[in-house]
Design an enzyme around this catalytic site. Structure first.
Site, PDB file in Angstrom:
ATOM      1  N   ASP A 128     -10.379 -27.299 -51.155  1.00 30.29           N
ATOM      2  CA  ASP A 128     -10.100 -25.854 -51.121  1.00 30.29           C
ATOM      3  C   ASP A 128     -10.849 -25.099 -50.031  1.00 30.29           C
ATOM      4  O   ASP A 128     -10.504 -23.958 -49.729  1.00 30.29           O
ATOM      5  CB  ASP A 128     -10.432 -25.241 -52.484  1.00 30.29           C
ATOM      6  CG  ASP A 128      -9.458 -25.687 -53.556  1.00 30.29           C
ATOM      7  OD1 ASP A 128      -8.268 -25.819 -53.227  1.00 30.29           O
ATOM      8  OD2 ASP A 128      -9.879 -25.905 -54.707  1.00 30.29           O
ATOM      9  N   GLY A 142      -4.540 -24.063 -53.943  1.00 23.16           N
ATOM     10  CA  GLY A 142      -5.530 -23.036 -53.615  1.00 23.16           C
ATOM     11  C   GLY A 142      -5.286 -21.799 -54.458  1.00 23.16           C
ATOM     12  O   GLY A 142      -4.571 -20.906 -54.034  1.00 23.16           O
TER      13      GLY A 142
END
Lengths: 410, 410
Positions: free
Chosen positions: A143, A188
């Site tokens: 991420d 994400g």
């Protein structure tokens, strides 16, 4: 007498987290800092349960190299947050008892912000009780949302998979001579770093994805439909990259809004890509498909970034070196040399208090004003991180990853 | 005076169809059989619209090599079935007028069973009107469902992507110490060849996917749930490979059955993977996720099979050689040498009447009795087709595919 060490992995997998493990092992082997290297199976839970694998047998050039190219977590993972010491002192007493029993000099935890919270708690407890065991965190997450480091190991490989797949999708979607919209949903939930990487597939002759929506910008469905309508005036082939975490001005996830309308009440029925696909079909009457990269973006080791793998190893090595020098209670971190022609990073130490339980989002100035694209600055930031290819060995047409019999049923 | 030729591509993309185009071009260059090589943009429609690109400029080693590694269709595709000659003779008159005008000696159509129907119609018309133009089909489809050939170009590369991704998914799903079911939806509406390739990810220490459901077997939801329940007794990590085209005993697609229950009536809302995911969650109360490979399985050129790419080129070359020898109205086809230790294939000609508008399914004897797995014979049939890796060039971390400015807006 020389001390031993424990290494463990935690959180979600990446294609580069085993490279950090390989870095720890290789540095131990070459420096002789620590004698036995114990891998705790399934993170800190493996320590609690005395579930270890001795890694010294793998400390040879071939296995270290294979391990560095093997995706996900060689010694397994857990999703377990250590309780506060005041709430459950017996957990700490048990852990430190095991550490002492095993003659441990250092503990290395490779993980994300939850794992750094564990490292912070363990090192604080060590200080309190006067233990000399050193605790080091090694960052990882696809991420890229960790503070204190220029970027996170694992991000570059995920970004390379995303950019490559977006390029291949552009080759797939340009072949027909009819209008079509393709929506690609990317991981994400709170940070748009991965979705932004989709823009790296643009080149001199390909302008897709034309639209990129990150969770840092407010998403409005009507504006989105108008954005797509505008793009269809310019091109028969419109590709949209969208984060799974986009939400409206009130903070409601777009996928959750759609799911509420379902009579079963299954939030999981509609991903955001599917939700947008249905809106485009209904309101624009154009052919539309949606694609979700899903877990492939975090485990496609065969297309890992060499830059990412090398940096991940470097961070593992540095953790060993720094603990041997007496440092404790830190996370190894990447710093980018500023103002250089060629990209390069060096390793620094980040304070755990600056990392644990925090998230780094894409800054507002790296998103365009309309909230439907990323800026050139953001693209330039990501570009060097996907560079370089690794040499995966193949056997019978499949990547020859290091076997994981200790995790499987066989 | 030497004649020219036309080459075109049609149907859905694969990672190997450009290798057949490269084979046609390279054989023309080396043999001198045909002078100009015209690529019709968007298949037979490109011929109708006189939309051509001259390919001779690309007839050099570097471009031919790059083209053979570039996924999807360099000269675009169409989904257009030529009308019957009795229904629309003017279409044929127009096409043959264009052929004459351009001094065409041969027409090569790279495609699936619809494209072979086009080749059959054109060669029948040529015979009827006494034209000496030769018509050849070159097979391609990821689905492997063409008659008259041992397997289809494009299948091996898709199978390699699927097997590699299944292996990487097993590495991803084995890391946690808790029960989890993962369902992977794979292309192939009527034929299970692609889904069967998922089984190639099994090895000495990995037994996933434990369950494989092809569309050739009847699917029953209750039996499926019992299959998963049984597997969960043996392993905490259960992976299921399922074809998008599975259906119940009455022939209803499982995905369509689920979609009917949706109040919007969107058949596209639930893919079969998502449908099974929800059933497993509700009825077994276990963590479950679904993954759809979607179009990545047909366009991921960076992980193409070298065997597939080489055979695809070979079939393109053979089409040129055979037309130059006077053959017409055929499809080049692969025949496997039987009883040899090492796998190899040679090129043969298949009759178009045996190929056009037909589908080859997985034979019943290659599916187990319970209809939830494939046999070792099927795995042995697929294994050699995914072997070998190609050397894709990379630029800035991305595959350096041949540019397609003639298909894009730039």
């Amino acid at each position: 007498m020389s001390k031993n060490c424990i290494v463990a992995q935690s959180g979600g997998p990446t294609s580069a987290i085993n490279a950090s493990l390989a870095g720890v092992m290789d540095e131990c082997r070459k420096s002789g800092c620590y004698d036995k290297i114990y891998g705790a199976i399934h993170g800190i839970q493996g320590v609690m349960e005395r579930n270890f694998i001795e890694l010294n047998a793998l400390c040879n050039d071939q296995d270290i190299d294979d391990l560095s190219h093997t995706p996900t977590m060689y010694i397994g993972s857990c999703r377990y947050k250590l309780p506060d010491v005041d709430a459950e002192p017996e957990a700490y007493e048990k852990l430190f008892g095991i550490f002492e029993e095993m003659n441990i000099g250092a503990f290395f935890y490779i993980g994300g912000n939850d794992s750094m919270d564990t490292v912070a708690k363990l090192s604080a407890y060590a200080e309190k009780v006067g233990s000399e065991i050193r605790f080091a965190g090694v960052p990882k997450t696809i991420d890229n949302d960790l503070m204190g480091t220029d970027h996170t190991p694992g991000y570059g490989s995920a970004a390379k998979f995303i950019a490559t797949s977006m390029l291949e999708i552009s080759y797939d979607t340009y072949i027909y001579n009819a209008p079509c919209v393709t929506i690609v949903e990317i991981m994400g939930r709170n940070a748009g770093w991965l979705t932004a990487a989709a823009a790296l597939s643009r080149n001199d002759y390909i302008n897709t994805p034309q639209l990129v929506y990150l969770p840092e910008a407010v998403f409005d469905m009507d504006t989105f439909i108008e954005d797509v309508r505008e793009c269809l005036k310019q091109s028969r082939n419109v590709v949209v990259a969208v984060s799974e975490g986009i939400h409206d001005k009130d903070g409601n996830y777009i996928s959750a809004v759609a799911a509420k309308e379902d009579k079963f009440g299954h939030a999981q029925l509609s991903g955001v890509g599917k939700t947008l696909e249905l809106e485009v079909k209904e309101r624009l009457g154009v052919k539309c498909r949606s694609i979700e990269f899903n877990i492939l973006q975090r485990c496609a080791g065969h297309i890992a970034s060499a830059t990412d793998i090398n940096e991940s190893m470097m961070l593992g090595r540095a953790a060993v070196k720094l603990t041997a020098m007496g440092h404790t209670g830190f996370m190894t971190a990447l710093k980018r040399y500023e103002g250089e022609e060629e990209y390069s990073c060096y390793v620094d130490e980040a304070k755990l208090s600056e990392v644990a339980n925090k998230e780094k989002q894409v800054p507002a100035e790296w998103i365009n004003e309309k909230g439907n694209n990323v800026t050139d600055e953001l693209i330039e930031y990501i570009k060097p991180l996907i560079k370089g290819e690794i040499t995966v060995g193949y056997k019978d047409g499949l990547p020859a990853y290091l076997p994981i019999p200790h995790l499987t049923d066989h």
